[in-house]
Design a protein around this motif. Structure first.
Motif, PDB file in Angstrom:
ATOM      1  N   MET A 181      -4.493 -10.859  -4.752  1.00 53.89           N
ATOM      2  CA  MET A 181      -5.791 -11.489  -4.367  1.00 53.89           C
ATOM      3  C   MET A 181      -6.718 -10.190  -3.983  1.00 53.89           C
ATOM      4  O   MET A 181      -8.037 -10.380  -4.343  1.00 53.89           O
ATOM      5  CB  MET A 181      -5.320 -12.136  -2.909  1.00 53.89           C
ATOM      6  CG  MET A 181      -4.648 -13.474  -2.997  1.00 53.89           C
ATOM      7  SD  MET A 181      -5.663 -14.779  -3.370  1.00 53.89           S
ATOM      8  CE  MET A 181      -6.618 -15.148  -2.014  1.00 53.89           C
ATOM      9  N   SER A 182      -6.243  -9.126  -3.372  1.00 49.55           N
ATOM     10  CA  SER A 182      -6.942  -8.110  -3.098  1.00 49.55           C
ATOM     11  C   SER A 182      -7.613  -7.514  -4.344  1.00 49.55           C
ATOM     12  O   SER A 182      -8.517  -6.833  -4.568  1.00 49.55           O
ATOM     13  CB  SER A 182      -6.313  -7.166  -2.133  1.00 49.55           C
ATOM     14  OG  SER A 182      -6.069  -7.681  -0.658  1.00 49.55           O
ATOM     15  N   ALA A 183      -6.426  -7.373  -5.314  1.00 46.71           N
ATOM     16  CA  ALA A 183      -6.911  -6.764  -6.525  1.00 46.71           C
ATOM     17  C   ALA A 183      -8.010  -7.569  -7.511  1.00 46.71           C
ATOM     18  O   ALA A 183      -8.920  -6.893  -8.005  1.00 46.71           O
ATOM     19  CB  ALA A 183      -5.786  -6.705  -7.510  1.00 46.71           C
ATOM     20  N   MET A 184      -7.794  -8.823  -7.228  1.00 47.17           N
ATOM     21  CA  MET A 184      -8.993  -9.686  -7.993  1.00 47.17           C
ATOM     22  C   MET A 184     -10.443  -9.170  -7.287  1.00 47.17           C
ATOM     23  O   MET A 184     -11.331  -9.117  -7.969  1.00 47.17           O
ATOM     24  CB  MET A 184      -8.794 -11.044  -7.618  1.00 47.17           C
ATOM     25  CG  MET A 184      -7.850 -11.718  -8.637  1.00 47.17           C
ATOM     26  SD  MET A 184      -7.543 -13.490  -8.605  1.00 47.17           S
ATOM     27  CE  MET A 184      -7.130 -13.908  -7.082  1.00 47.17           C
ATOM     28  N   VAL A 185     -10.452  -9.177  -5.881  1.00 47.10           N
ATOM     29  CA  VAL A 185     -11.710  -9.019  -5.147  1.00 47.10           C
ATOM     30  C   VAL A 185     -12.206  -7.385  -5.619  1.00 47.10           C
ATOM     31  O   VAL A 185     -13.315  -7.366  -5.848  1.00 47.10           O
ATOM     32  CB  VAL A 185     -11.392  -8.971  -3.605  1.00 47.10           C
ATOM     33  CG1 VAL A 185     -12.849  -8.541  -3.001  1.00 47.10           C
ATOM     34  CG2 VAL A 185     -11.401 -10.428  -3.258  1.00 47.10           C
ATOM     35  N   GLY A 186     -11.131  -6.587  -5.752  1.00 51.86           N
ATOM     36  CA  GLY A 186     -11.507  -5.135  -5.859  1.00 51.86           C
ATOM     37  C   GLY A 186     -11.986  -5.114  -7.444  1.00 51.86           C
ATOM     38  O   GLY A 186     -13.106  -4.350  -7.631  1.00 51.86           O
ATOM     39  N   LEU A 187     -11.434  -5.644  -8.285  1.00 53.20           N
ATOM     40  CA  LEU A 187     -11.869  -5.675  -9.740  1.00 53.20           C
ATOM     41  C   LEU A 187     -13.236  -6.283  -9.865  1.00 53.20           C
ATOM     42  O   LEU A 187     -14.303  -5.975 -10.427  1.00 53.20           O
ATOM     43  CB  LEU A 187     -10.854  -6.353 -10.601  1.00 53.20           C
ATOM     44  CG  LEU A 187     -11.337  -6.658 -12.053  1.00 53.20           C
ATOM     45  CD1 LEU A 187     -11.014  -5.091 -12.615  1.00 53.20           C
ATOM     46  CD2 LEU A 187     -10.097  -7.758 -12.757  1.00 53.20           C
ATOM     47  N   TRP A 188     -13.553  -7.407  -9.000  1.00 52.38           N
ATOM     48  CA  TRP A 188     -14.939  -8.098  -9.033  1.00 52.38           C
ATOM     49  C   TRP A 188     -15.838  -7.258  -8.480  1.00 52.38           C
ATOM     50  O   TRP A 188     -17.076  -7.249  -9.174  1.00 52.38           O
ATOM     51  CB  TRP A 188     -14.707  -9.510  -8.237  1.00 52.38           C
ATOM     52  CG  TRP A 188     -15.877 -10.036  -8.109  1.00 52.38           C
ATOM     53  CD1 TRP A 188     -16.630 -11.079  -9.076  1.00 52.38           C
ATOM     54  CD2 TRP A 188     -16.836 -10.050  -7.280  1.00 52.38           C
ATOM     55  NE1 TRP A 188     -17.654 -11.566  -8.590  1.00 52.38           N
ATOM     56  CE2 TRP A 188     -17.871 -11.004  -7.379  1.00 52.38           C
ATOM     57  CE3 TRP A 188     -17.008  -9.383  -5.916  1.00 52.38           C
ATOM     58  CZ2 TRP A 188     -19.043 -10.923  -6.446  1.00 52.38           C
ATOM     59  CZ3 TRP A 188     -17.812  -9.774  -5.051  1.00 52.38           C
ATOM     60  CH2 TRP A 188     -19.131 -10.526  -5.350  1.00 52.38           C
ATOM     61  N   LEU A 189     -15.553  -6.439  -7.522  1.00 47.40           N
ATOM     62  CA  LEU A 189     -16.561  -5.505  -6.811  1.00 47.40           C
ATOM     63  C   LEU A 189     -16.876  -4.322  -7.746  1.00 47.40           C
ATOM     64  O   LEU A 189     -18.174  -3.996  -8.039  1.00 47.40           O
ATOM     65  CB  LEU A 189     -15.934  -5.053  -5.417  1.00 47.40           C
ATOM     66  CG  LEU A 189     -15.989  -5.951  -4.234  1.00 47.40           C
ATOM     67  CD1 LEU A 189     -15.305  -5.192  -3.451  1.00 47.40           C
ATOM     68  CD2 LEU A 189     -17.472  -6.212  -4.177  1.00 47.40           C
ATOM     69  N   VAL A 209      -3.601  -6.092 -15.562  1.00 46.18           N
ATOM     70  CA  VAL A 209      -2.664  -5.853 -14.416  1.00 46.18           C
ATOM     71  C   VAL A 209      -2.987  -7.004 -13.240  1.00 46.18           C
ATOM     72  O   VAL A 209      -2.188  -7.815 -12.622  1.00 46.18           O
ATOM     73  CB  VAL A 209      -2.618  -4.563 -13.697  1.00 46.18           C
ATOM     74  CG1 VAL A 209      -1.698  -4.583 -12.332  1.00 46.18           C
ATOM     75  CG2 VAL A 209      -1.890  -3.469 -14.794  1.00 46.18           C
ATOM     76  N   THR A 210      -4.274  -7.127 -13.004  1.00 45.98           N
ATOM     77  CA  THR A 210      -4.595  -7.989 -11.864  1.00 45.98           C
ATOM     78  C   THR A 210      -4.607  -9.513 -12.540  1.00 45.98           C
ATOM     79  O   THR A 210      -3.823 -10.415 -11.561  1.00 45.98           O
ATOM     80  CB  THR A 210      -6.355  -7.967 -11.738  1.00 45.98           C
ATOM     81  OG1 THR A 210      -6.478  -6.725 -11.367  1.00 45.98           O
ATOM     82  CG2 THR A 210      -6.851  -8.874 -10.694  1.00 45.98           C
ATOM     83  N   ALA A 211      -4.798  -9.783 -13.636  1.00 50.29           N
ATOM     84  CA  ALA A 211      -4.644 -11.101 -14.271  1.00 50.29           C
ATOM     85  C   ALA A 211      -3.303 -11.583 -14.212  1.00 50.29           C
ATOM     86  O   ALA A 211      -2.780 -12.649 -13.781  1.00 50.29           O
ATOM     87  CB  ALA A 211      -5.243 -11.284 -15.608  1.00 50.29           C
ATOM     88  N   PHE A 212      -2.347 -10.493 -14.629  1.00 51.51           N
ATOM     89  CA  PHE A 212      -0.959 -10.789 -14.714  1.00 51.51           C
ATOM     90  C   PHE A 212      -0.500 -11.111 -13.393  1.00 51.51           C
ATOM     91  O   PHE A 212       0.553 -12.180 -13.149  1.00 51.51           O
ATOM     92  CB  PHE A 212      -0.102  -9.541 -15.228  1.00 51.51           C
ATOM     93  CG  PHE A 212       1.560  -9.842 -15.203  1.00 51.51           C
ATOM     94  CD1 PHE A 212       2.179 -10.484 -16.240  1.00 51.51           C
ATOM     95  CD2 PHE A 212       2.316  -9.230 -14.366  1.00 51.51           C
ATOM     96  CE1 PHE A 212       3.433 -10.722 -16.387  1.00 51.51           C
ATOM     97  CE2 PHE A 212       3.546  -9.609 -14.161  1.00 51.51           C
ATOM     98  CZ  PHE A 212       4.189 -10.386 -15.438  1.00 51.51           C
ATOM     99  N   GLY A 213      -0.723 -10.313 -12.274  1.00 55.27           N
ATOM    100  CA  GLY A 213      -0.191 -10.647 -10.989  1.00 55.27           C
ATOM    101  C   GLY A 213      -0.791 -11.795 -10.366  1.00 55.27           C
ATOM    102  O   GLY A 213      -0.194 -12.340  -9.775  1.00 55.27           O
ATOM    103  N   TRP A 264     -15.392 -13.423 -19.080  1.00 59.53           N
ATOM    104  CA  TRP A 264     -15.444 -12.053 -18.531  1.00 59.53           C
ATOM    105  C   TRP A 264     -14.568 -10.985 -19.154  1.00 59.53           C
ATOM    106  O   TRP A 264     -14.822 -10.115 -19.941  1.00 59.53           O
ATOM    107  CB  TRP A 264     -15.583 -12.128 -17.008  1.00 59.53           C
ATOM    108  CG  TRP A 264     -15.434 -10.826 -16.363  1.00 59.53           C
ATOM    109  CD1 TRP A 264     -15.601  -9.579 -16.806  1.00 59.53           C
ATOM    110  CD2 TRP A 264     -14.904 -10.862 -15.124  1.00 59.53           C
ATOM    111  NE1 TRP A 264     -15.335  -8.582 -15.762  1.00 59.53           N
ATOM    112  CE2 TRP A 264     -14.760  -9.312 -14.386  1.00 59.53           C
ATOM    113  CE3 TRP A 264     -14.554 -11.698 -13.977  1.00 59.53           C
ATOM    114  CZ2 TRP A 264     -14.264  -8.829 -13.379  1.00 59.53           C
ATOM    115  CZ3 TRP A 264     -13.975 -11.150 -12.782  1.00 59.53           C
ATOM    116  CH2 TRP A 264     -14.021  -9.822 -12.419  1.00 59.53           C
ATOM    117  N   ILE A 265     -13.230 -11.457 -18.891  1.00 61.10           N
ATOM    118  CA  ILE A 265     -12.106 -10.513 -19.415  1.00 61.10           C
ATOM    119  C   ILE A 265     -11.996 -10.641 -20.711  1.00 61.10           C
ATOM    120  O   ILE A 265     -11.497  -9.595 -21.492  1.00 61.10           O
ATOM    121  CB  ILE A 265     -10.801 -10.729 -18.551  1.00 61.10           C
ATOM    122  CG1 ILE A 265     -11.096 -10.564 -17.045  1.00 61.10           C
ATOM    123  CG2 ILE A 265      -9.543  -9.741 -19.127  1.00 61.10           C
ATOM    124  CD1 ILE A 265     -11.709  -9.375 -16.535  1.00 61.10           C
ATOM    125  N   GLY A 266     -11.964 -11.708 -21.652  1.00 65.15           N
ATOM    126  CA  GLY A 266     -12.144 -11.855 -22.875  1.00 65.15           C
ATOM    127  C   GLY A 266     -13.012 -11.146 -23.554  1.00 65.15           C
ATOM    128  O   GLY A 266     -12.852 -10.449 -24.519  1.00 65.15           O
TER     129      GLY A 266
END
Length: 157
Positions: free
Chosen positions: A89-97, A142-146, A18-20
């Protein structure tokens, strides 16, 4: 515990795809299209790559979400969403949404509008699409780094 190992491996593979792919489109395809003066061939190339990648990522993004949900459920990690140290964790969910909305709601709805805009004023249309992709890639980075640093014990606070 084997199911968690499988879920984590699938999660990482889905996120890499996805991110790649987002990085490839943002850093390679869009600059290539812009550098070719928005020729008809460059527009067709962009649309073809975007269409193929969009079809693939419609599998990897839901897979990333499903595996993330499974790991959260199985490891009982729900309390992390209330802890500022686990902001990622919230950032991952937010990015996914955001991406789920983009892929399954916004993009199908606005695709024809973009095509029309790109044919009328390709420079402006590609500038807008490039800025959107750049912003999304920044959020993803930023999300992946975190997520990687945080899941390996780094405390941000």
């Amino acid at each position: 515990m084997d199911d968690i190992v499988v879920a984590r491996a699938l999660h990482v593979l889905a996120v890499i795809h996805w991110i790649g792919g987002l990085a490839f489109v943002t850093l390679v395809v869009l600059p290539f299209a812009r550098s070719h003066q928005m020729s008809k061939d460059a527009l067709m190339l962009f649309e073809g790559i975007e269409r193929h990648f969009s079809a693939q990522v419609r599998l990897s993004v839901p897979l990333a979400g499903a595996t993330g949900l499974w790991m959260t459920y199985r490891m009982e990690l729900w309390d992390r969403f209330a802890d500022p140290n686990f902001w990622w964790m919230s950032a991952m969910v937010g990015l996914w949404l955001i991406f789920m909305l983009m892929l399954f709601v916004i993009e199908p709805f606005l695709h024809r509008k973009f095509e029309k805009s790109a044919r009328q004023d390709p420079t402006s249309a590609f500038r807008r699409v490039s800025r959107l992709h750049e912003f999304l890639l920044l959020l993803a980075t930023v999300t992946a780094f975190g997520a990687v640093a945080g899941s390996h014990g780094f405390s941000f606070f």
